[in-house]
Design an enzyme around this catalytic site. Structure first.
Site, PDB file in Angstrom:
ATOM      1  N   ASN A 168       4.984  -2.992   3.904  1.00 30.39           N
ATOM      2  CA  ASN A 168       6.078  -3.832   3.423  1.00 30.39           C
ATOM      3  C   ASN A 168       7.447  -3.388   3.915  1.00 30.39           C
ATOM      4  O   ASN A 168       8.385  -4.178   3.944  1.00 30.39           O
ATOM      5  CB  ASN A 168       6.047  -3.920   1.901  1.00 30.39           C
ATOM      6  CG  ASN A 168       4.970  -4.882   1.425  1.00 30.39           C
ATOM      7  OD1 ASN A 168       4.646  -5.841   2.106  1.00 30.39           O
ATOM      8  ND2 ASN A 168       4.384  -4.607   0.280  1.00 30.39           N
ATOM      9  N   HIS A 206      -1.635   0.984  -2.601  1.00 36.24           N
ATOM     10  CA  HIS A 206      -1.273  -0.381  -2.233  1.00 36.24           C
ATOM     11  C   HIS A 206      -2.251  -0.976  -1.225  1.00 36.24           C
ATOM     12  O   HIS A 206      -2.566  -0.362  -0.208  1.00 36.24           O
ATOM     13  CB  HIS A 206       0.138  -0.405  -1.631  1.00 36.24           C
ATOM     14  CG  HIS A 206       0.599  -1.781  -1.268  1.00 36.24           C
ATOM     15  ND1 HIS A 206       0.718  -2.202   0.032  1.00 36.24           N
ATOM     16  CD2 HIS A 206       0.949  -2.836  -2.049  1.00 36.24           C
ATOM     17  CE1 HIS A 206       1.130  -3.454   0.038  1.00 36.24           C
ATOM     18  NE2 HIS A 206       1.273  -3.865  -1.205  1.00 36.24           N
ATOM     19  N   SER A 263       4.072  -3.408  -4.965  1.00 36.77           N
ATOM     20  CA  SER A 263       4.411  -3.652  -3.561  1.00 36.77           C
ATOM     21  C   SER A 263       5.688  -2.936  -3.127  1.00 36.77           C
ATOM     22  O   SER A 263       5.800  -2.513  -1.976  1.00 36.77           O
ATOM     23  CB  SER A 263       4.599  -5.161  -3.321  1.00 36.77           C
ATOM     24  OG  SER A 263       3.419  -5.859  -3.593  1.00 36.77           O
ATOM     25  N   GLU A 294      -2.709   2.103   1.308  1.00 39.23           N
ATOM     26  CA  GLU A 294      -1.590   3.037   1.422  1.00 39.23           C
ATOM     27  C   GLU A 294      -1.517   3.870   0.141  1.00 39.23           C
ATOM     28  O   GLU A 294      -1.396   3.316  -0.954  1.00 39.23           O
ATOM     29  CB  GLU A 294      -0.293   2.272   1.637  1.00 39.23           C
ATOM     30  CG  GLU A 294      -0.292   1.458   2.932  1.00 39.23           C
ATOM     31  CD  GLU A 294       0.958   0.613   3.070  1.00 39.23           C
ATOM     32  OE1 GLU A 294       1.837   0.981   3.858  1.00 39.23           O
ATOM     33  OE2 GLU A 294       1.044  -0.422   2.373  1.00 39.23           O
TER      34      GLU A 294
END
Length: 298
Positions: A192, A141, A120, A153
């Site tokens: 994120n 991700h 992450s 991603e």
């Protein structure tokens, strides 16, 4: 390169979702984890995911059963990665654990296998050397509840081969993802980079006693129209993941506020087994959290 066989290493919340989504789209998927007890939990998770796919995607029972048949289970890493075209790593968000995993993986994986990390927040360049094949290594991700929040991603490091990058971008589209290629390394990718500061701000407000969980979430939901607030998101993401991310950041920054947040999460959630949706309780109780009550926003 034509990807046919995919190994998913780690069968936790997101690892299980990645494996099931890939199997649902017709791939042969090998699920690896460290012991049989964890894999038994994964099998239960797959059954629940099948129910969710039927409810949310109108999948047929036959499609779900076919996905489950495409899954196989391994505690032996060499057997799990044998013949794999792609390995997706979803082990705990801990640099030492990931580095150790990649060193073991490098010793047993076929030369053809592409390695992709679902980390992450950690950069692929941190682990490229440990993989033994930096040119075939990148980050991939996925967002939680992958079948609905279908983002993928893709982020290489400076040594990632462009053809490998393109292969993984193409693969993500075949499993129903919206491919989101990044042009350079960025901790937290796009999702994120936007989300972690929001969740951190919510935790800071709680731990400093500015407002309680419900008020923070209500504020965000009413003011922005979002369907869930920071603490509802934390429960879905999993409080273990949030704790690990905060612990790494607190260790690096020595920031007193971040240290206090980390200690708060450990005392009130990690140590008490309140890990979010996965355990039935986190900041809210499940399956019917308070923020889904029609009166919550009043």
């Amino acid at each position: 390169m034509n990807i046919k066989i995919v190994t998913v290493a780690g069968s936790g919340v997101l690892g299980a979702q990645i494996a099931f989504q890939t199997a649902f789209h017709g791939y042969t998927v090998k699920v690896y984890d460290i012991n049989d007890a964890i894999l038994e939990k994964a099998k239960t998770a797959f059954q629940k995911l099948g129910t969710a796919y039927q409810a949310d995607l109108n999948a047929t029972p036959e499609q779900v059963e076919k996905a489950i048949q495409n899954l196989s289970y391994y505690t032996d890493l060499a057997a799990a990665v044998k013949d794999a075209d792609l390995l997706i790593e979803a082990v705990p968000e801990n640099p030492a654990i990931k580095t150790d995993f990649y060193k073991k993986l490098a010793a047993v994986a076929p030369e053809k296998t592409i390695f992709a990390s679902n980390s992450s927040t950690l950069l692929p360049s941190h682990f490229a050397g440990a993989t033994g094949r930096p040119e075939k290594f990148l980050a991939l991700h996925f967002a939680n509840e992958i079948w609905k929040h279908n983002t993928a991603e893709i982020m290489g490091h400076p040594g990632t081969d462009a053809a490998i990058f393109d292969t993984v971008v193409a693969f993500t589209k075949t499993i129903g993802m919206v491919a989101l290629p990044l042009h350079k390394e960025q901790p937290g990718y796009i999702v994120n980079s936007l989300l972690v500061p929001l969740l951190g701000a919510g935790l800071d407000l709680l731990v400093r006693g500015v407002a309680d969980v419900e008020t923070v979430d209500k504020t965000w939901m009413v003011a922005t129209g979002a369907p869930v607030g920071p603490f509802g998101i934390l429960d879905v993401v999993g409080i273990t993941t949030a704790y690990n991310i905060n612990k790494i950041a607190a260790t690096a920054s020595k920031d007193p506020g971040q240290i206090k947040v980390t200690e708060y999460l450990k005392k009130h959630f990690i140590d008490t087994g309140k890990l979010g949706v996965v355990s039935g309780e986190g900041f809210y109780k499940y399956p019917n959290p308070a923020y889904e009550d029609p009166d919550f926003l009043k």
